[in-house]
Write a protein that holds these residues in place. Structure first.
Motif, mmCIF file in Angstrom:
data_model
loop_
_atom_site.group_PDB
_atom_site.id
_atom_site.type_symbol
_atom_site.label_atom_id
_atom_site.label_comp_id
_atom_site.label_asym_id
_atom_site.label_seq_id
_atom_site.Cartn_x
_atom_site.Cartn_y
_atom_site.Cartn_z
ATOM 1 N N ILE A 100 -4.217 -2.411 -3.893
ATOM 2 C CA ILE A 100 -3.901 -1.192 -4.631
ATOM 3 C C ILE A 100 -2.504 -1.362 -5.225
ATOM 4 C CG2 ILE A 100 -3.681 1.312 -4.526
ATOM 5 C CD1 ILE A 100 -6.466 0.373 -3.825
ATOM 6 N N MET A 101 -2.384 -1.232 -6.533
ATOM 7 C CA MET A 101 -1.135 -1.511 -7.230
ATOM 8 C C MET A 101 -0.565 -0.210 -7.788
ATOM 9 S SD MET A 101 -2.803 -4.673 -9.319
ATOM 10 C CE MET A 101 -3.639 -6.014 -8.485
ATOM 11 N N LYS A 102 0.203 0.488 -6.970
ATOM 12 C CA LYS A 102 0.864 1.716 -7.446
ATOM 13 C C LYS A 102 2.221 1.325 -8.005
ATOM 14 C CE LYS A 102 -1.072 5.731 -5.279
ATOM 15 N NZ LYS A 102 -0.741 7.113 -4.997
ATOM 16 N N ASP A 103 2.235 1.050 -9.277
ATOM 17 C CA ASP A 103 3.477 0.592 -9.897
ATOM 18 C C ASP A 103 4.472 1.735 -10.061
ATOM 19 O OD1 ASP A 103 2.645 -2.130 -10.234
ATOM 20 O OD2 ASP A 103 1.341 -1.459 -11.860
ATOM 21 N N SER A 131 -11.153 0.740 7.939
ATOM 22 C CA SER A 131 -10.298 0.150 6.908
ATOM 23 C C SER A 131 -8.923 -0.114 7.497
ATOM 24 C CB SER A 131 -10.176 1.089 5.702
ATOM 25 O OG SER A 131 -11.416 1.253 5.052
ATOM 26 N N ALA A 132 -8.343 -1.236 7.115
ATOM 27 C CA ALA A 132 -7.005 -1.618 7.579
ATOM 28 C C ALA A 132 -6.077 -1.668 6.373
ATOM 29 C CB ALA A 132 -7.049 -2.961 8.291
ATOM 30 N N PHE A 133 -5.166 -0.707 6.311
ATOM 31 C CA PHE A 133 -4.259 -0.521 5.176
ATOM 32 C C PHE A 133 -2.944 -1.227 5.507
ATOM 33 C CE2 PHE A 133 -0.922 1.674 2.961
ATOM 34 C CZ PHE A 133 -1.445 2.227 1.804
ATOM 35 N N ILE A 134 -2.668 -2.331 4.803
ATOM 36 C CA ILE A 134 -1.453 -3.121 5.027
ATOM 37 C C ILE A 134 -0.388 -2.696 4.021
ATOM 38 C CG2 ILE A 134 -0.461 -5.438 5.144
ATOM 39 C CD1 ILE A 134 -3.362 -6.493 5.435
ATOM 40 N N ALA A 135 0.763 -2.257 4.502
ATOM 41 C CA ALA A 135 1.864 -1.897 3.608
ATOM 42 C C ALA A 135 2.531 -3.175 3.100
ATOM 43 C CB ALA A 135 2.874 -1.015 4.325
ATOM 44 N N VAL A 136 2.382 -3.461 1.810
ATOM 45 C CA VAL A 136 3.041 -4.611 1.192
ATOM 46 C C VAL A 136 4.462 -4.231 0.791
ATOM 47 C CG1 VAL A 136 2.931 -6.255 -0.724
ATOM 48 C CG2 VAL A 136 0.820 -5.518 0.417
ATOM 49 N N ASP A 137 4.617 -3.029 0.252
ATOM 50 C CA ASP A 137 5.922 -2.438 -0.052
ATOM 51 C C ASP A 137 6.148 -1.257 0.886
ATOM 52 O OD1 ASP A 137 6.501 -4.024 -2.437
ATOM 53 O OD2 ASP A 137 4.946 -2.846 -3.446
ATOM 54 N N PRO A 138 7.385 -0.757 0.974
ATOM 55 C CA PRO A 138 7.588 0.489 1.726
ATOM 56 C C PRO A 138 6.722 1.600 1.132
ATOM 57 C CG PRO A 138 9.699 -0.545 1.226
ATOM 58 C CD PRO A 138 8.658 -1.305 0.450
ATOM 59 N N ALA A 139 6.107 2.381 2.003
ATOM 60 C CA ALA A 139 5.289 3.521 1.567
ATOM 61 C C ALA A 139 6.003 4.792 2.003
ATOM 62 C CB ALA A 139 3.893 3.435 2.177
ATOM 63 N N THR A 140 6.409 5.597 1.038
ATOM 64 C CA THR A 140 7.179 6.810 1.300
ATOM 65 C C THR A 140 6.525 7.992 0.593
ATOM 66 O OG1 THR A 140 8.602 6.555 -0.644
ATOM 67 C CG2 THR A 140 9.284 5.404 1.377
ATOM 68 N N ALA A 210 11.062 5.069 -8.652
ATOM 69 C CA ALA A 210 11.450 3.811 -9.280
ATOM 70 C C ALA A 210 10.983 2.605 -8.476
ATOM 71 C CB ALA A 210 12.971 3.762 -9.437
ATOM 72 N N ASP A 211 10.237 2.828 -7.384
ATOM 73 C CA ASP A 211 9.834 1.745 -6.489
ATOM 74 C C ASP A 211 8.313 1.577 -6.481
ATOM 75 O OD1 ASP A 211 12.519 1.358 -5.504
ATOM 76 O OD2 ASP A 211 12.238 3.202 -4.335
ATOM 77 N N PRO A 212 7.834 0.333 -6.559
ATOM 78 C CA PRO A 212 6.391 0.112 -6.481
ATOM 79 C C PRO A 212 5.879 0.391 -5.075
ATOM 80 C CG PRO A 212 7.538 -1.983 -6.434
ATOM 81 C CD PRO A 212 8.585 -0.930 -6.687
ATOM 82 N N ARG A 213 4.585 0.699 -4.991
ATOM 83 C CA ARG A 213 3.951 0.877 -3.683
ATOM 84 C C ARG A 213 2.612 0.156 -3.718
ATOM 85 N NH1 ARG A 213 -0.643 2.625 -1.503
ATOM 86 N NH2 ARG A 213 -0.580 4.869 -1.854
ATOM 87 N N TRP A 214 2.669 -1.162 -3.447
ATOM 88 C CA TRP A 214 1.453 -1.962 -3.380
ATOM 89 C C TRP A 214 0.972 -2.009 -1.935
ATOM 90 C CZ3 TRP A 214 0.658 -6.757 -6.932
ATOM 91 C CH2 TRP A 214 0.950 -6.415 -8.263
ATOM 92 N N SER A 215 -0.333 -2.088 -1.787
ATOM 93 C CA SER A 215 -0.918 -2.202 -0.446
ATOM 94 C C SER A 215 -2.204 -3.002 -0.543
ATOM 95 C CB SER A 215 -1.194 -0.818 0.140
ATOM 96 O OG SER A 215 -2.014 -0.064 -0.733
ATOM 97 N N MET A 216 -2.523 -3.685 0.536
ATOM 98 C CA MET A 216 -3.790 -4.410 0.628
ATOM 99 C C MET A 216 -4.628 -3.731 1.693
ATOM 100 S SD MET A 216 -4.459 -8.463 1.358
ATOM 101 C CE MET A 216 -5.999 -9.013 2.103
ATOM 102 N N ILE A 217 -5.899 -3.463 1.369
ATOM 103 C CA ILE A 217 -6.789 -2.790 2.306
ATOM 104 C C ILE A 217 -7.977 -3.690 2.589
ATOM 105 C CG2 ILE A 217 -8.142 -0.724 2.778
ATOM 106 C CD1 ILE A 217 -6.461 0.766 0.728
ATOM 107 N N CYS A 218 -8.175 -4.005 3.860
ATOM 108 C CA CYS A 218 -9.313 -4.807 4.296
ATOM 109 C C CYS A 218 -10.300 -3.882 5.003
ATOM 110 C CB CYS A 218 -8.869 -5.911 5.251
ATOM 111 S SG CYS A 218 -7.616 -7.011 4.571
#
Length: 279
Positions: A100-103, A131-140, A210-218
């Protein structure tokens, strides 16, 4: 390396519908995943958008089979698969993964939904998926972290209808659920993983920061829950589990040389995923 989950963890998951495992992946591992995703042209080319009905668009890439590269190393490592096995109380298999690419400033929202609200139509008979949600960037809260309704998986499958390009849960029913159950903003550090039940109601806001929030979900399905019919996601396929150390070995190799293993999609296994944007 993280220890197996405890009995209390399992009880919390059954009660709340989710379990947050802090720092399941270390800084080097998550940096390799982040760099791989950001620099992966195939991942970017494979991405597609889903309008959120609020003027924003969510961008994501989705694939069925974990593969031999770094994305597969995360999806197949013992830390992930063994946890899924304990939560499902069954052998898990890889149902699909997505990035998931939340730019920054443009990442769209996700409407309230349940994953089983989508997967029910695929011939999956029970909601015993995780589902396993991996935080790639900080999620705020500022950049659109995941929101969940604690215990909402006990409500069963809720009717879904289109909201923009997304299938969202019945708004009236969600409103009544929120009167009785707690809304949680799941803020996460890179490397944290949230495991959640397929009937847990969840959503996220647009990323206006101003910060991206990318995550990978398996996503993992239970072997005993093998769909009764074919769909765009796979039926039971055993997972070739990897030692946790494989993440760094494969991730470092990803940048040492341009090998076939570094490719986003394996054309011998993942050709079907190319059509998933149209589903």
């Amino acid at each position: 390396m993280s220890a197996p989950i405890s009995l209390l963890d399992r009880e919390q998951y059954q009660r709340d519908g989710f379990l947050l495992r802090k720092s399941l992946f270390d800084a080097q591992e998550i940096d390799l995943l982040r760099r791989s995703a950001r620099e992966d042209k195939q991942l970017d080319d494979h991405a597609f958008g889903r309008a959120d009905g609020e003027g924003g668009t969510v961008r994501l890439s989705l694939w069925n089979h974990p593969g031999q590269g770094i994305y597969g190393a995360f999806a197949r490592c013992h830390r992930m698969v063994d946890t899924a096995e304990q939560l499902l109380d069954d052998e898990p298999y890889h149902y699909h993964s997505k990035m998931i690419m939340k730019d920054a400033r443009v990442g769209g929202a996700w409407a309230w939904h349940q994953d089983y609200g989508y997967w029910y139509a695929n011939g999956v008979l029970t909601p015993n998926l995780v589902s396993a949600f991996i935080a790639v960037d900080p999620a705020t809260r500022e950049n659109g972290c995941l929101q969940v309704i604690r215990g909402s998986h006990h409500c069963g499958r809720v009717h879904h209808q289109l909201t923009g390009d997304q299938a969202g849960a019945d708004v009236e029913r969600v409103g009544e659920i929120l009167k009785r159950m707690e809304l949680i903003y799941v803020e996460m550090d890179p490397g944290d993983v949230l495991f959640f039940h397929s009937n847990l109601l969840h959503r996220s806001d647009q990323n206006k920061s101003a910060d991206p929030r990318w995550s990978m979900i398996c996503c993992y399905n239970a072997k005993s829950n093998d769909p009764y019919k074919d769909s765009h996601h796979p039926r039971y396929t055993p997972i070739d589990r990897l030692q946790d150390s494989a993440i760094k070995q494969i991730g470092i190799k990803r940048f040492d040389a341009d090998t076939a293993e570094a490719a986003f999609l394996d054309p011998n296994h993942d050709a079907s995923a190319k059509s998933l944007r149209d589903e």
